[in-house]
Design an enzyme around this catalytic site. Structure first.
Site: not given
Ligand code: SF4
Ligand code: SF4
Lengths: 438, 521
Positions: B36, B289, B424
């Site tokens: 993430d 135009d 135009g």
């Molecule tokens: S699998 Fe999905 S939830 Fe897991 S780290 Fe990767 S992006 Fe994030």
């Protein structure tokens, strides 16, 4: 099962690994670090895998985060409709109102309606699907029955709780290995494992042909038909340094691993090819005659960048697992000074042949504690830091030059004819620095 | 499960990150797996932020799941506070952590930190990015201001004391990774200053928790981006009796309406200012135009704020025909539906870009106003496109000053929407010199040179018979080729439709011109 451990003990009589030369292993200490990690998850590898395997589809069973990761990490969106998608879990899936199996079947059907030419269908698990213990292995089995061989289903984990970004490819290839057809062939055959650009693949093919190494196949192949067969006379040569699980699976199926440095740079490529030539008993003079021209070309290409890189220092943050071979290339062929070389995890079995080529005083770190590591970068002030996309601009703003590690996955960098390009990737930020006035 | 290839919005925690990153002296602890952390790049790459977002991820791994992920959170709370010493800590779950139910918010509240802790509940499996941003902003403001509520007496007379002090307004909603927020804030601030209204607090963009504490000092609020600030504005209205301005000043007409609404709340007569200040857009639209803009078919898909604003500008300020409108903002769908209804259209409310693509290819507009997703779709279909909303890419965060709001924003909009279209004169010349070998269809107009030659794809489409039942005879086909390529597709479709409706199975030269007469407006 301890095949893995014994396979690499040179003293073990049933040694399945071929070592080119066996110098004593330099014991470079590896420092462990735990804490916040800043590496993408294995889903990221779908970005290059889906381009490589042209008749495969990757369906992530995950969350909106997973879908967002893939589209953001790609940096550029792919114009043609990509051969991947995410089945995004919703509240009703979690509450068990919707039967997840039915949902997966429905989504798969929709994909295959749009794309009837798909031969291999990967169900890729994510953190959420793993935490709720959704068994995609079951789903793959069920779907294999439903589609009766018209499409082959496989499953693997690309989740962030299990994998870093290149480990996603490792798991994907491992799932392929389990399905590879067997070969009884008495002739030696070679599998080159790890995604490389088609153009590089073709270059290697030509060289092996000239060397007289026959029966060469690539994993992953561009399509299902060309996927390798595996048997007792199969040798495995790794083109990418992150394929521990894939390798161990191949060994279980009877293959032997050829230990070699990775084909980065002139020297890396030379040794990589030489290790095959040895196993295939190619006479030295033949090897020389095939290799000499491209080798000279690689060395010539490198000279353009050597003076820009020589003496400059570099730090690798743990990311792609390419860190050690690249550090070796940059220190030996470009005379860069290594500060810290971080790897997400250290797989000695895979990286062994590289370790002897690293300078003995290199600082190796396994794992990460991001803020502490960045503090070290600020203190070390390397001329170049190889890092993830999220960190690059902040470091640039602190007047530290950077190189995005993910670019190394999207750019053809292996082989003789890419040695110069590889050096150029590292030289470019430094060249830019020398040009900009303010 | 929803099958998704590209997504318009990220997950709700990315919205929370946007608020945290907009603010100063706030740190966000996000219970999340390592992957993430990709979200950092949205800020540092797409918007080229020069600092990492103030976000620490717990990055738990599978091996932690067996033991104690809660412990990981507790440790991270202390470590993160020690390192960053923020004035406020936000604490929340990503999608995966939500399933673990470690309650990081509760853990953080119990951690005895010397600063306020705001726990966030982000509902990752039903909500999305903008909602996450809105909730985060609301909970943060509420947490900081709820205590002031008791102390604040009646401030009914606030606005009456105008003679002594300038009326003050807060600008709420601008955030990082919003569309041109950076410049909109500057533009709106100078508009307000010009009519004698002082800006009290701008938030979340660049505001510190201390600034947020001053929100109640303003006489009223201005909700610049309802996607992010509507909930907060409504709460402030209930709690501090601060009314809020709802008109979004995008476009000439809307900017005037906005000023009037502000004027009413501030007790200022703004008519004279509006008379004497405007954008170049109205004159540019009236210039010769721009005759060529009249009746251009546009398709709009964006967040609700920008989609509804674009519809008004397109129709009333440029003389376009809006042939389709939609939005991915479900929370604000009602506003979009209302505008669609006024245009006698059905709003397309979806977050499935394939549906949007289908709508665009069916409607065959001449201009698409959309997000980066629509840019891709339009490129594929060979239709001109301007980006008017997030999600946007790095090139939509330009170095130059380019607001969307206010009179200057209207200038910027005129330029950026008209740029991708044929001008135009060019349209005329192209018609005239069509048969000149150097001036052929595949040469892009000069002002679009940077975009390269126009896509060949519609050409191929057009070259193909779209309808199997109808045959074009050679002469008619040849004549069709002489029609400028950007209207050729329409001509083909119209002619075929005309032929079908008239029960013909082949198209001759006459059919082509009869159809032309039939459809001419
Ligand atoms: S699998 Fe999905 S939830 Fe897991 S780290 Fe990767 S992006 Fe994030
Ligand atoms: S075309 Fe535009 S939106 Fe697509 S990747 Fe390139 S810059 Fe981004």
């Amino acid at each position: 099962m301890n095949t893995a451990a014994t396979a690499f003990n040179p003293a073990c009589p049933d040694n399945t690994s071929i070592k080119v030369d066996s110098p004593t292993l330099t014991e470079i200490p590896v420092r462990q670090e735990r804490g916040e990690r800043a590496v993408f998850c294995g889903l990221t590898s779908i970005i290059w895998l889906h381009r490589k395997i042209q008749d495969a589809f990757f369906l992530v069973v995950g969350s909106r985060t997973c879908a967002h990761l893939i589209q953001s990490a790609a940096g550029v969106m792919i114009f043609a409709e990509p051969r991947f998608a995410t089945a995004v879990l919703e509240d009703k899936d979690l509450a068990g109102i919707a039967d997840c199996n039915d949902e997966i079947d429905r989504v798969v059907e929709r994909v295959l309606q749009r794309r009837p030419n798909i031969k291999t269908f990967f169900l890729v698990s994510s953190c959420p699907s793993e935490v709720i213990k959704l068994d995609l292995g079951n789903s793959a089995q069920r779907l294999n029955k439903i589609y009766q061989g018209r499409v082959r289903f496989a499953d693997y984990s690309g989740s962030g709780i299990e994998t870093t970004f290149t480990q996603g490819e490792d798991n994907c290839l491992k799932s392929l290995v389990e399905e590879l057809p067997n070969t009884e062939s008495k002739e030696k055959n070679l599998i080159i494992a790890g995604t490389i650009a088609d153009v590089v693949e073709d270059q290697f093919k030509r060289i092996f042909e000239q060397l007289g190494v026959e029966n060469v196949s690539f994993l992953p192949a561009r399509n299902e038909e060309q996927m390798p067969k595996v048997g007792d006379n199969t040798y495995v040569l790794l083109a990418q340094p992150y394929l521990g699980e894939t390798t161990r699976s191949l060994l279980k199926r009877g293959a032997k691993l050829i230990q070699a440095p990775f084909p980065f740079g002139a020297e890396g490529t030379l040794e990589w090819l030489r290790s095959v030539a040895k196993v295939w008993d190619i006479p030295e003079d033949k090897f020389e005659s095939v290799i000499s021209i491209p080798l000279a070309r690689a060395r010539r290409a490198l000279t353009h960048y050597q003076d820009k890189l020589a003496g400059k220092s570099i730090t690798f943050l743990p990311d792609s697992q390419l860190e050690i071979p690249l550090a070796r290339f940059l220190s030996r062929e470009c005379e860069m000074k290594l500060k810290e070389v971080g790897v997400p995890f250290f797989d000695r079995q895979i990286i062994e042949a590289e370790m002897n080529l690293l300078p003995a005083d290199v600082t190796l770190t396994e794992g990460q504690s991001l803020d502490d590591q960045l503090d070290r970068v600020r203190e070390d002030k390397p001329d170049l830091t190889v890092c993830g996309l999220g960190i690059a601009n902040p470091l640039e703003a602190e007047d530290l030059r950077t190189k995005w590690s993910i670019e190394l996955m999207f750019t053809p960098i292996q082989g003789f004819d890419q040695a110069g390009d590889l050096a150029e990737l590292f030289a470019r930020p430094l060249i830019r620095e020398s040009r900009l006035e303010c | 499960m929803q099958l998704t290839v590209w997504t318009y919005e990220g997950p709700p925690h990315v919205g929370a990150m946007r608020v945290a990153t907009s603010l100063k002296d706030v740190h966000f602890l996000l219970h999340a797996p390592q992957g993430d952390t990709y979200a950092d790049l949205l800020f540092t790459m797409i918007e080229r932020q020069n600092k990492r977002p103030p976000v620490t991820y717990t990055t738990f791994q599978a091996r932690d799941l067996g033991s104690d992920t809660a412990k990981l959170v507790t440790d991270a709370i202390q470590k993160t506070y020690q390192r960053f010493k923020p004035d406020v800590m936000l604490v929340g779950d990503s999608c995966t952590a939500e399933l673990l139910q470690d309650q990081p918010g509760t853990l953080a509240e119990g951690a005895g930190l010397p600063v306020p802790v705001v726990p966030l509940e982000l509902s990752a499996y039903s909500r999305k990015e903008n909602w996450g941003a809105s909730e985060t902003f609301y909970h943060l403001v509420r947490a900081l201001l709820i205590h002031q509520k008791e102390q604040s007496g009646d401030k009914e007379e606030g606005i009456d004391k105008l003679e002594f002090k300038k009326p003050k307004a807060n600008l709420l909603g601008p955030s990082v990774l919003g569309f041109r927020c950076r410049d909109d804030v500057v533009e709106v601030t100078s508009l307000l200053r010009a009519i004698g209204v002082e800006v009290n607090v701008i938030a979340p963009l660049n505001a510190s928790p201390e600034d947020l504490l001053r929100i109640p000092e303003a006489d009223f609020n201005i909700c610049l981006y309802p996607e992010i600030a509507a909930t907060t504005c409504a709460w402030l209205e209930r709690t501090f009796k601060q009314p809020y301005v709802k008109t979004i000043p995008i476009g000439v007409g809307a900017t005037a309406d906005f000023l009037r609404e502000v004027g009413q709340l501030a007790g200022i007569d703004v008519e004279e200012y509006i008379q004497n200040n405007s954008s170049r857009l109205p004159w540019y639209s009236k210039s010769v135009d721009s005759t060529y803009l009249t009746g251009k078919r546009v398709f709009i898909f964006a967040d609700a704020t920008h989609a509804t604003a674009a519809a008004r500008i397109a129709k009333f300020e440029l003389g376009f025909d809006v042939v389709g409108i939609g939005s991915y903002s479900r929370e604000q769908a009602r506003d979009v539906r209302k505008v669609a209804k006024e245009l006698s259209l059905d709003a397309l409310i979806t977050d499935d870009h394939l549906e949007v693509e289908k709508a665009i290819s069916e409607l065959r507009p001449e201009l698409v106003l959309g997000t980066q997703m629509e840019r891709h779709i339009a490129k594929r279909l060979g239709v001109a496109c301007a980006v008017i909303s997030t999600p946007a890419h790095v090139q939509d965060y330009p170095a130059r000053y380019s607001p969307q709001m206010g009179f200057e924003g209207a200038n910027v909009i005129f330029d950026s929407w008209v740029h991708p279209l044929m001008m135009g004169l060019e349209e005329h010349l192209l018609g005239m010199f069509r048969e000149d070998f150097e001036f052929n269809d595949s040469a892009a107009p000069s002002h679009l040179a940077a975009e390269g030659t126009l896509s060949n794809q519609p050409e191929e489409d057009i070259a193909k018979n779209t309808n199997q039942e109808i045959v074009w005879d050679l002469e008619a086909e040849r004549e069709l080729r002489k029609i400028p390529f950007f209207v050729r597709g329409k001509a083909r479709r119209n002619t075929e439709k005309f032929a079908l409706d008239s029960g013909l199975d082949s198209i001759s030269l006459d059919t082509l011109y009869e159809a032309k007469a039939h459809f001419s407006r």
